[in-house]
Motif scaffolding. Structure first.
Motif, mmCIF file in Angstrom:
data_model
loop_
_atom_site.group_PDB
_atom_site.id
_atom_site.type_symbol
_atom_site.label_atom_id
_atom_site.label_comp_id
_atom_site.label_asym_id
_atom_site.label_seq_id
_atom_site.Cartn_x
_atom_site.Cartn_y
_atom_site.Cartn_z
ATOM 1 N N GLN A 196 17.490 30.733 15.049
ATOM 2 C CA GLN A 196 16.945 31.614 16.078
ATOM 3 C C GLN A 196 15.744 31.020 16.808
ATOM 4 O OE1 GLN A 196 16.417 34.996 13.396
ATOM 5 N NE2 GLN A 196 17.757 36.222 14.692
ATOM 6 N N THR A 197 15.364 29.812 16.472
ATOM 7 C CA THR A 197 14.251 29.168 17.169
ATOM 8 C C THR A 197 14.775 28.531 18.443
ATOM 9 O OG1 THR A 197 13.007 28.770 15.126
ATOM 10 C CG2 THR A 197 12.474 27.391 17.027
ATOM 11 N N ILE A 198 14.321 29.057 19.586
ATOM 12 C CA ILE A 198 14.856 28.597 20.863
ATOM 13 C C ILE A 198 13.730 28.256 21.833
ATOM 14 C CG2 ILE A 198 16.981 29.936 20.613
ATOM 15 C CD1 ILE A 198 15.833 31.971 22.602
ATOM 16 N N LEU A 199 14.082 27.398 22.783
ATOM 17 C CA LEU A 199 13.227 27.098 23.924
ATOM 18 C C LEU A 199 13.630 28.082 25.023
ATOM 19 C CD1 LEU A 199 13.694 23.248 23.700
ATOM 20 C CD2 LEU A 199 11.608 24.499 23.082
ATOM 21 N N ALA A 200 12.910 29.188 25.107
ATOM 22 C CA ALA A 200 13.334 30.309 25.946
ATOM 23 C C ALA A 200 12.944 30.091 27.403
ATOM 24 C CB ALA A 200 12.733 31.607 25.432
ATOM 25 N N TYR A 201 13.926 30.244 28.268
ATOM 26 C CA TYR A 201 13.696 30.188 29.713
ATOM 27 C C TYR A 201 14.169 31.477 30.399
ATOM 28 C CZ TYR A 201 18.501 28.514 29.111
ATOM 29 O OH TYR A 201 19.808 28.369 28.706
ATOM 30 N N GLY A 202 14.689 32.427 29.616
ATOM 31 C CA GLY A 202 15.158 33.695 30.158
ATOM 32 C C GLY A 202 14.628 34.864 29.352
ATOM 33 N N LEU A 203 14.339 35.965 30.047
ATOM 34 C CA LEU A 203 13.832 37.172 29.409
ATOM 35 C C LEU A 203 14.518 38.387 30.024
ATOM 36 C CD1 LEU A 203 11.837 38.779 27.631
ATOM 37 C CD2 LEU A 203 10.139 38.516 29.455
ATOM 38 N N ASN A 204 15.206 39.152 29.180
ATOM 39 C CA ASN A 204 15.900 40.365 29.628
ATOM 40 C C ASN A 204 16.822 40.085 30.817
ATOM 41 O OD1 ASN A 204 14.682 41.902 27.618
ATOM 42 N ND2 ASN A 204 12.976 42.521 28.928
ATOM 43 N N ASP A 205 17.591 38.992 30.677
ATOM 44 C CA ASP A 205 18.602 38.588 31.668
ATOM 45 C C ASP A 205 18.012 38.204 33.018
ATOM 46 O OD1 ASP A 205 20.837 38.910 29.946
ATOM 47 O OD2 ASP A 205 20.780 41.080 30.274
ATOM 48 N N GLN A 206 16.741 37.856 33.030
ATOM 49 C CA GLN A 206 16.082 37.354 34.231
ATOM 50 C C GLN A 206 15.406 36.031 33.894
ATOM 51 O OE1 GLN A 206 16.308 38.998 37.230
ATOM 52 N NE2 GLN A 206 17.564 40.582 36.229
ATOM 53 N N VAL A 207 15.026 35.289 34.937
ATOM 54 C CA VAL A 207 14.244 34.071 34.714
ATOM 55 C C VAL A 207 12.918 34.451 34.063
ATOM 56 C CG1 VAL A 207 13.055 32.165 35.854
ATOM 57 C CG2 VAL A 207 15.321 32.869 36.644
ATOM 58 N N LEU A 208 12.503 33.669 33.082
ATOM 59 C CA LEU A 208 11.252 33.940 32.372
ATOM 60 C C LEU A 208 10.083 34.016 33.359
ATOM 61 C CD1 LEU A 208 9.939 34.148 29.486
ATOM 62 C CD2 LEU A 208 9.529 31.684 29.668
ATOM 63 N N PRO A 209 9.348 35.142 33.392
ATOM 64 C CA PRO A 209 8.212 35.255 34.309
ATOM 65 C C PRO A 209 7.036 34.378 33.885
ATOM 66 C CG PRO A 209 8.994 37.421 33.573
ATOM 67 C CD PRO A 209 9.613 36.394 32.667
ATOM 68 N N VAL A 210 6.178 34.079 34.843
ATOM 69 C CA VAL A 210 4.978 33.295 34.552
ATOM 70 C C VAL A 210 4.126 33.993 33.505
ATOM 71 C CG1 VAL A 210 2.780 32.515 35.527
ATOM 72 C CG2 VAL A 210 4.920 32.053 36.735
ATOM 73 N N ALA A 211 3.938 35.288 33.621
ATOM 74 C CA ALA A 211 3.079 36.007 32.685
ATOM 75 C C ALA A 211 3.576 35.920 31.248
ATOM 76 C CB ALA A 211 2.964 37.470 33.096
ATOM 77 N N ASN A 212 4.876 35.678 31.077
ATOM 78 C CA ASN A 212 5.457 35.574 29.736
ATOM 79 C C ASN A 212 5.707 34.142 29.297
ATOM 80 O OD1 ASN A 212 6.902 38.395 30.901
ATOM 81 N ND2 ASN A 212 5.957 38.534 28.888
ATOM 82 N N GLY A 213 5.244 33.155 30.094
ATOM 83 C CA GLY A 213 5.289 31.786 29.604
ATOM 84 C C GLY A 213 6.111 30.789 30.365
ATOM 85 N N ALA A 214 6.545 31.105 31.595
ATOM 86 C CA ALA A 214 7.399 30.188 32.368
ATOM 87 C C ALA A 214 6.748 28.808 32.525
ATOM 88 C CB ALA A 214 7.664 30.781 33.762
#
Length: 263
Positions: A196-214
Motif C-alpha cells: 500500500q505504499t505508493i507515490l501518490a499523484y491522484g486524490l479522490n479521482d482528481q489530480v493531486l492538489p498543491v495543498a495536498n502535496g503535488a
C-alpha cells in the motif's frame, strides 16, 4: 489479533495527539524533547524502538491497513502542514504544470534513475481508500492513486547494505536567518516495499492538489500523517540516518516525535 491491532492503534493515536498538543502549546516543562542529551528524552526514544519492534512482531510486514468504500468519503482531504512551498525551483515547476518535474532515486542503488510525472503515471497504478490519521488528533478518509514504490526501487536496484529510504521534499517548512529548512522523512525498507505504499499523484479521482502535496506525495498507510511527506523530489537509499537533519530520520522526529510513527 484484529482487536489487538485496533486497540493498539487507538492507544497510539491518543498518545500521539496528547503529546502533539503539549509540543504545540510550547509548555516549558516539555522543553526536554528538544534537548538531544536529556535523559528523559533518551528513555522515550528507547520506548519508541521497543514500540517499533513490537509492532513488527505483532502485525507482520505485509498486513494491510484498512481500506474503505467510496461512500465513506465524506469530505475533501484536509491539507495540513505546508500547503504552498515558496522555493524558486518549486514555483517554477508549478508554473509549468509540473511538466519538467523529475523524481530521483539515488544513494545505495545499482543505478541512479529519475522519472517524469508522465512516466510515473504510465506505470501500473494502485488506488486505495484509506484513513489519514494526523498526530494532531483528526482523521480523514480519502482515495489515493499512485505508483507502488517497491517496483520503482527495483528499477534502481537496491544494494544489499541499504536499510532505509530518505525522502527529500521541496517543502521549505521552516525559514531561518541561515536559510530554509526542508522537510524530509524516512522509512525502513519494509514500509517502502509494503503493497500500500505508493507515490501518490491522484486524490479522490482528481489530480493531486498543491495543498495536498503535488505533484507527488508518499503514502505509507500504516503510519501517521507526518510520515507521508508531500512535495517529494528524491528518494535516497542509505544504511544510516544520522547524516540527515539532526540525525533522527525526519523533520518532526528531529523535533521530538517518534521516528516510526506506526499505527
Amino acid at each position: 489479533m484484529s482487536n489487538l491491532i485496533i486497540n493498539r492503534r487507538r492507544f497510539l493515536m491518543g498518545s500521539a495527539a496528547a503529546g502533539s498538543g503539549l509540543l504545540l502549546s510550547g509548555c516549558d516543562q516539555f522543553d526536554f524533547l528538544g534537548q538531544r542529551d536529556n535523559g528523559v528524552r533518551n528513555v522515550i526514544e528507547q520506548a519508541n524502538v521497543l514500540t517499533y519492534k513490537a509492532q513488527r512482531a505483532l502485525i507482520g510486514d505485509q498486513t494491510l491497513a484498512r481500506e474503505y468504500s467510496a461512500s465513506e468519503i465524506r469530505q475533501g482531504q484536509k491539507p495540513n502542514g505546508s500547503t504552498e512551498p515558496s522555493t524558486p525551483e518549486y514555483m517554477f515547476l508549478r508554473q509549468q504544470n509540473f511538466a519538467p518535474y523529475k523524481l530521483k532515486v539515488t544513494g545505495m542503488v545499482d543505478r541512479e534513475i529519475e522519472f517524469s510525472l508522465g512516466e510515473l503515471r504510465n506505470m501500473p497504478a494502485r488506488s486505495q481508500i484509506t484513513r489519514h490519521d494526523c498526530v494532531e488528533g483528526w482523521s480523514c478518509i480519502a482515495k489515493w492513486t499512485g505508483t507502488p514504490l517497491g517496483p520503482v526501487l527495483d528499477q534502481a536496484g537496491v544494494k544489499p547494505g541499504a536499510r532505509f529510504c530518505v525522502y527529500h521534499c521541496f517543502d521549505n517548512i521552516q525559514r531561518t536567518l541561515s536559510g530554509d529548512i526542508f522537510y524530509y522523512e524516512s522509512s525502513d525498507l519494509i514500509d517502502a516495499y509494503h503493497p500500500q505504499t505508493i507515490l501518490a499523484y491522484g486524490l479522490n479521482d482528481q489530480v493531486l492538489p498543491v495543498a495536498n502535496g503535488a505533484p507527488v506525495r508518499l503514502r505509507i498507510e500504516r503510519a501517521l500523517g507526518y510520515k507521508q511527506p508531500k512535495y517529494l523530489h528524491t528518494i535516497q537509499l542509505v544504511d544510516d540516518l544520522t547524516p540527515f537533519g539532526l540525525g533522527k530520520g525526519g523533520y518532526w522526529p528531529d523535533n521530538g516525535y517518534d521516528w516510526y510513527g506506526g499505527i
